[in-house]
Design a protein around this motif. Structure first.
Motif, short mmCIF file in Angstrom:
data_model
loop_
_atom_site.label_atom_id
_atom_site.label_comp_id
_atom_site.label_asym_id
_atom_site.label_seq_id
_atom_site.Cartn_x
_atom_site.Cartn_y
_atom_site.Cartn_z
N GLY A 114 0.98 -1.36 -0.22
CA GLY A 114 -0.19 0.07 -0.28
C GLY A 114 0.72 0.82 0.20
O GLY A 114 0.47 2.07 -0.52
N TYR A 164 2.41 1.35 -3.68
CA TYR A 164 1.11 1.89 -4.06
C TYR A 164 1.01 3.94 -4.39
O TYR A 164 1.04 4.64 -4.84
CB TYR A 164 0.20 1.47 -4.21
CG TYR A 164 -1.56 1.84 -5.32
CD1 TYR A 164 -1.36 1.75 -5.77
CD2 TYR A 164 -1.31 2.72 -4.03
CE1 TYR A 164 -2.07 2.00 -7.19
CE2 TYR A 164 -3.21 3.68 -5.15
CZ TYR A 164 -2.87 3.12 -6.29
OH TYR A 164 -4.30 3.58 -7.18
N ASN A 177 -0.20 -5.86 -6.76
CA ASN A 177 -1.42 -6.28 -6.24
C ASN A 177 -2.51 -7.71 -6.60
O ASN A 177 -2.87 -8.54 -5.48
CB ASN A 177 -1.67 -5.29 -5.63
CG ASN A 177 -1.06 -4.81 -4.60
OD1 ASN A 177 -0.48 -5.12 -3.59
ND2 ASN A 177 -1.03 -2.76 -4.73
#
Length: 110
Positions: free
Chosen positions: A35, A38, A53
């Motif tokens: 996360g 990203y 992912n």
């Protein structure tokens, strides 16, 4: 990264072994790093992170039915975990398809 909260939510036996607690923390760390990567990336980097992912979500989701067939974990836990990872994989598919649509629209404008 809260093993007992995660095991309860997944319907896993409350008497988690130290190995299970460690494993949940490992996967929590993995999700946190993915996360973070990203969110800290530019547009092309985010497309790569989305594909990674998605790949991970598909692999995790495919593992659930295998456990149901083998019967090596409780059926309810396997189904719950498969539903959760399936939701992640579905969101990944939506993101990758949106990327492709945007790329196609961008190339047709030229």
């Amino acid at each position: 990264m809260a093993p007992r909260v995660n095991t309860r939510a997944a319907g896993v036996d409350e008497s988690a072994t130290p190995e299970l607690t460690y494993l949940i923390r490992v996967f929590g760390s993995r999700a946190l790093v993915l996360g973070w990567g990203y969110l800290r990336s530019d547009d092309s980097g985010r497309r790569r992170w989305r594909r990674l992912n998605l790949l991970m979500g598909v692999c995790d989701t495919a593992d659930g039915p295998a456990h149901v067939v083998r019967g090596d974990i409780r059926r309810g836990a396997a189904i719950g975990l498969t539903a959760a990872t399936g939701a992640y994989a579905t969101l990944g598919v939506v993101g990758v398809l949106a990327d492709r649509r945007a790329a196609t629209a961008g190339s047709s404008r030229r």
